[in-house]
Scaffold this motif. Structure first.
Motif, short mmCIF file in Angstrom:
data_model
loop_
_atom_site.label_atom_id
_atom_site.label_comp_id
_atom_site.label_asym_id
_atom_site.label_seq_id
_atom_site.Cartn_x
_atom_site.Cartn_y
_atom_site.Cartn_z
N SER A 31 0.81 -1.22 0.00
CA SER A 31 0.00 0.00 0.00
C SER A 31 0.85 1.27 0.00
O SER A 31 0.33 2.37 -0.24
N TYR A 32 2.17 1.14 0.27
CA TYR A 32 3.00 2.31 0.56
C TYR A 32 2.97 3.41 -0.51
O TYR A 32 2.70 4.57 -0.22
N GLU A 33 3.20 3.03 -1.77
CA GLU A 33 3.36 4.06 -2.80
C GLU A 33 2.05 4.83 -3.01
O GLU A 33 2.03 6.06 -3.06
N VAL A 87 19.57 0.10 -3.27
CA VAL A 87 19.77 -0.74 -2.08
C VAL A 87 18.55 -0.60 -1.16
O VAL A 87 18.14 0.51 -0.83
N ASP A 88 18.01 -1.74 -0.75
CA ASP A 88 16.94 -1.72 0.25
C ASP A 88 16.98 -3.03 1.03
O ASP A 88 17.32 -4.07 0.47
N PHE A 89 16.62 -2.98 2.33
CA PHE A 89 16.69 -4.22 3.11
C PHE A 89 15.36 -4.91 3.31
O PHE A 89 15.29 -5.95 3.97
N ASP A 115 21.52 -4.04 3.59
CA ASP A 115 21.41 -2.91 4.51
C ASP A 115 22.20 -1.73 3.94
O ASP A 115 23.40 -1.90 3.63
N ALA A 116 21.57 -0.60 3.82
CA ALA A 116 22.25 0.58 3.25
C ALA A 116 23.42 1.03 4.13
O ALA A 116 24.33 1.70 3.66
N LEU A 117 23.40 0.63 5.40
CA LEU A 117 24.44 1.08 6.33
C LEU A 117 25.69 0.21 6.27
O LEU A 117 26.71 0.54 6.87
N CYS A 131 18.69 9.63 -1.52
CA CYS A 131 17.92 8.90 -0.50
C CYS A 131 16.64 9.69 -0.25
O CYS A 131 16.68 10.77 0.34
N SER A 132 15.53 9.17 -0.72
CA SER A 132 14.25 9.88 -0.53
C SER A 132 13.41 9.16 0.51
O SER A 132 13.14 7.97 0.39
N TYR A 133 13.04 9.90 1.53
CA TYR A 133 12.14 9.44 2.60
C TYR A 133 12.66 8.21 3.34
O TYR A 133 11.87 7.42 3.87
C1 LIG Z 1 9.64 5.31 3.36
S1 LIG Z 1 10.39 4.15 2.30
C2 LIG Z 1 11.07 5.20 1.03
C3 LIG Z 1 11.16 4.49 -0.28
C4 LIG Z 1 11.61 5.34 -1.47
N1 LIG Z 1 12.99 5.78 -1.36
C5 LIG Z 1 10.71 6.54 -1.72
O1 LIG Z 1 11.19 7.56 -2.21
O2 LIG Z 1 9.48 6.43 -1.50
C6 LIG Z 1 11.83 3.76 3.23
C7 LIG Z 1 12.60 2.57 2.64
O3 LIG Z 1 13.87 2.53 3.28
C8 LIG Z 1 14.19 1.16 3.51
N2 LIG Z 1 15.20 1.16 4.59
C9 LIG Z 1 15.13 1.73 5.81
N3 LIG Z 1 16.28 1.56 6.48
C10 LIG Z 1 17.10 0.85 5.65
C11 LIG Z 1 18.43 0.37 5.76
N4 LIG Z 1 19.17 0.54 6.87
N5 LIG Z 1 18.96 -0.30 4.72
C12 LIG Z 1 18.24 -0.52 3.58
N6 LIG Z 1 16.97 -0.08 3.42
C13 LIG Z 1 16.41 0.60 4.44
C14 LIG Z 1 12.88 0.51 3.85
O4 LIG Z 1 12.91 -0.88 3.64
C15 LIG Z 1 11.94 1.24 2.89
O5 LIG Z 1 11.82 0.55 1.68
#
Ligand SMILES: C[S@@+](CC[C@H](N)C(=O)[O-])C[C@H]1O[C@@H](n2cnc3c(N)ncnc32)[C@H](O)[C@@H]1O
Length: 246
Positions: A31-33, A87-89, A115-117, A131-133
């Protein structure tokens, strides 16, 4: 009871724990987008586009999209590739991102379920990071790790752009906006088959995050030249930062 529900019920549990966050975003993926675009009246897209347009990107770049979600920023990045490493976890977000990649039929996109970190991308390989949101769910400690990781990935003079939902600085807007995030967004999330508790968490992260000030300070302390932007009286804040050459 799902692990996420258990953590939410336990108010002492760490809402910045990476397993909790992965579960949260796995659950939200469906549902997120739609919910985020509807609830922001499309401003989320506009702010992504605005920050990318301020990054002075040009064709041929290697761009890293950290916390890429399902690839919501990609349309605005495509004219500038080069190649894109996303990158996404969250496994569900990554699966959806892979589908977007197939739809766009762009070979130059690589999606990493990491993990992005602490990711496997090569040091000094990126011309730009977006990095958006994604940053509101970083703890204070992880904010420092995040900036370190961005710095590791970027070439000298490389540029990072990020945008995040924030608490408005303009007082007459602050209370209604926070009430909207706290009550209306979870309700709309529920109507669109999301879990309202997950959308309520976004309110909690936003209140703790406040705005990009801390990130700005950490980037500056790491030698970046930082420009800061405020959108719609502070409903979102954004940074564009350039890495100083060694
Ligand atoms: C609110 S969504 C934003 C998605 C997209 N960037 C946007 O513009 O809508 C946050 C995303 O960050 C990812 N995320 C959060 N912390 C993370 C991390 N440490 N490593 C990788 N992904 C991470 C979550 O899985 C999620 O998909």
């Amino acid at each position: 009871m799902s692990p996420n529900t258990a953590i939410r019920a336990d108010t002492t549990a760490d809402m910045y724990d990476s397993r909790f966050l992965q579960g949260l975003f796995d659950e939200m993926q469906g549902s997120y987008e739609f919910v985020s675009t509807l609830c922001s009246f499309g401003f989320n897209r506009r702010w992504r586009k605005q920050i990318i347009s301020r990054m002075n990107l040009h064709r041929g770049m290697h761009i890293c999209d950290l916390m890429a979600g399902t690839g919501e920023s990609w349309l605005y990045l495509l004219p500038h590739l080069g190649r894109l490493s996303a990158v996404d976890f969250s496994g569900n977000m990554v699966a959806q991102a892979e589908q977007r990649k197939q739809r766009l039929a762009v070979d130059a996109i690589t999606v990493l379920h990491e993990d992005a970190l602490s990711n496997s991308l090569e040091t000094g390989s990126a011309d730009a990071v977006i990095c958006s949101y994604g940053t509101k769910t970083l703890s204070s400690e992880d904010t420092t790790r995040f900036v370190g990781e961005v710095s590791r990935l970027l070439k000298d003079n490389g540029i990072v752009g990020l945008v995040e939902v924030s608490v408005p600085h303009w007082l007459p807007l602050r209370l209604p906006y926070l009430l909207y995030l706290r009550y209306v967004v979870p309700f709309i999330g529920m109507l669109l088959l999301g879990n309202p508790e997950n959308y309520r968490m976004l309110y909690r992260y936003t209140v703790k995050f406040a705005n990009c000030s801390r990130l700005q300070a950490v980037f500056a302390a790491n030698g970046f030249t930082v420009e800061r932007y405020s959108f719609f009286w502070g409903c979102a804040t954004a940074l564009v930062a350039t890495k100083a050459p060694k």
